[in-house]
Scaffold this motif. Sequence first.
Motif, PDB file in Angstrom:
ATOM      1  N   ARG A 257       0.836  -1.216   0.000  1.00  0.00           N
ATOM      2  CA  ARG A 257       0.000   0.000   0.000  1.00  0.00           C
ATOM      3  C   ARG A 257       0.863   1.256   0.000  1.00  0.00           C
ATOM      4  O   ARG A 257       0.599   2.205  -0.748  1.00  0.00           O
ATOM      5  N   THR A 259       4.071   1.706  -0.902  1.00  0.00           N
ATOM      6  CA  THR A 259       4.881   1.911  -2.106  1.00  0.00           C
ATOM      7  C   THR A 259       4.030   2.235  -3.327  1.00  0.00           C
ATOM      8  O   THR A 259       4.540   2.747  -4.319  1.00  0.00           O
ATOM      9  N   SER A 260       2.723   1.940  -3.248  1.00  0.00           N
ATOM     10  CA  SER A 260       1.826   2.228  -4.381  1.00  0.00           C
ATOM     11  C   SER A 260       1.216   3.622  -4.306  1.00  0.00           C
ATOM     12  O   SER A 260       0.572   4.070  -5.255  1.00  0.00           O
ATOM     13  N   LYS A 263       2.170   6.051  -7.158  1.00  0.00           N
ATOM     14  CA  LYS A 263       2.260   5.494  -8.508  1.00  0.00           C
ATOM     15  C   LYS A 263       1.672   6.412  -9.575  1.00  0.00           C
ATOM     16  O   LYS A 263       2.278   6.614 -10.630  1.00  0.00           O
TER      17      LYS A 263
END
Length: 284
Positions: A257, A259-260, A263
């Motif tokens: 969650r 690291t996203s 995006k």
Amino acid sequence: MQENTILIKEQLNSAVVKFVIYKPLIAKSAKAGQFVILRGREGGERVPVTLVDWDKEKGTITVIIQAIGKSTSLFNSLNQGDQFLNVAGPLGTPVEIKKYGTVAVVGGGVGIAEVYPIARALKEAGNRVIAVLGARTKELLILEPEMTALCDKTVCATDDGSHGMKGMVTDAIQALHDGGEKINAGFIIGPIPMMKFTARLMDKLGITPYASLNPIMLDGTGMCGCCRVTVEGKVRFACVEGPMFPASTIDFDELIRRTSEYKPLEKESLENFRKDHVCKCGLH
């Protein structure tokens, strides 16, 4: 010779480049599992990159970079003789190297490069080392000859079956287990979902798993808190307490969650960079 100068640039595949950089102070003290933070230009992003190799005598370090976003694409556009603006390190806690017995070093994609120095250190410590290398296609599978020369056994797996066995690294590990291999510990580096399911399988098979985490990171010294991860129910800072942690108790879903979160912005930045690059090259 000026520090941060690129001495060698080697294109490993369409997206991955190996750089040998002159940085004698880092080369003198680097250990397996540590990383550096690179910055290409003034005002540029600080990007953590694992140390793949180092030569104390020559004063060089080796990093392998996959072009994913704007900053890594800019890095990979640099050439021999160019310089990175900053190369800071070595950072992070080295991997605990000891006699485990038989160990599996598991690399997915560019994670193969990152697990290479760990495999070498484990081999030098007297372990039997099995390399499990995975990628989507044969073209994306890197450093197979180097890993084969170093390790006692090497198994490759590709999603499309273009090289080695068809399947994922979890399939390869299960096959090794079913074939009678008694593996004591596993060191996993690659995409977060791959690490999550590999660690889960190793737990099931009685293998002690360790995973190298790649959260969002800024200063690399534990001050900003961006790289926080949850391990054993506690907040840990990957930049100073990791990046390698016991994988059984890592909250991988939280890591995915976090690291996203950026995006969409990263995608927009890369698209704008590519448009600007095309315009500057006179291509329309």
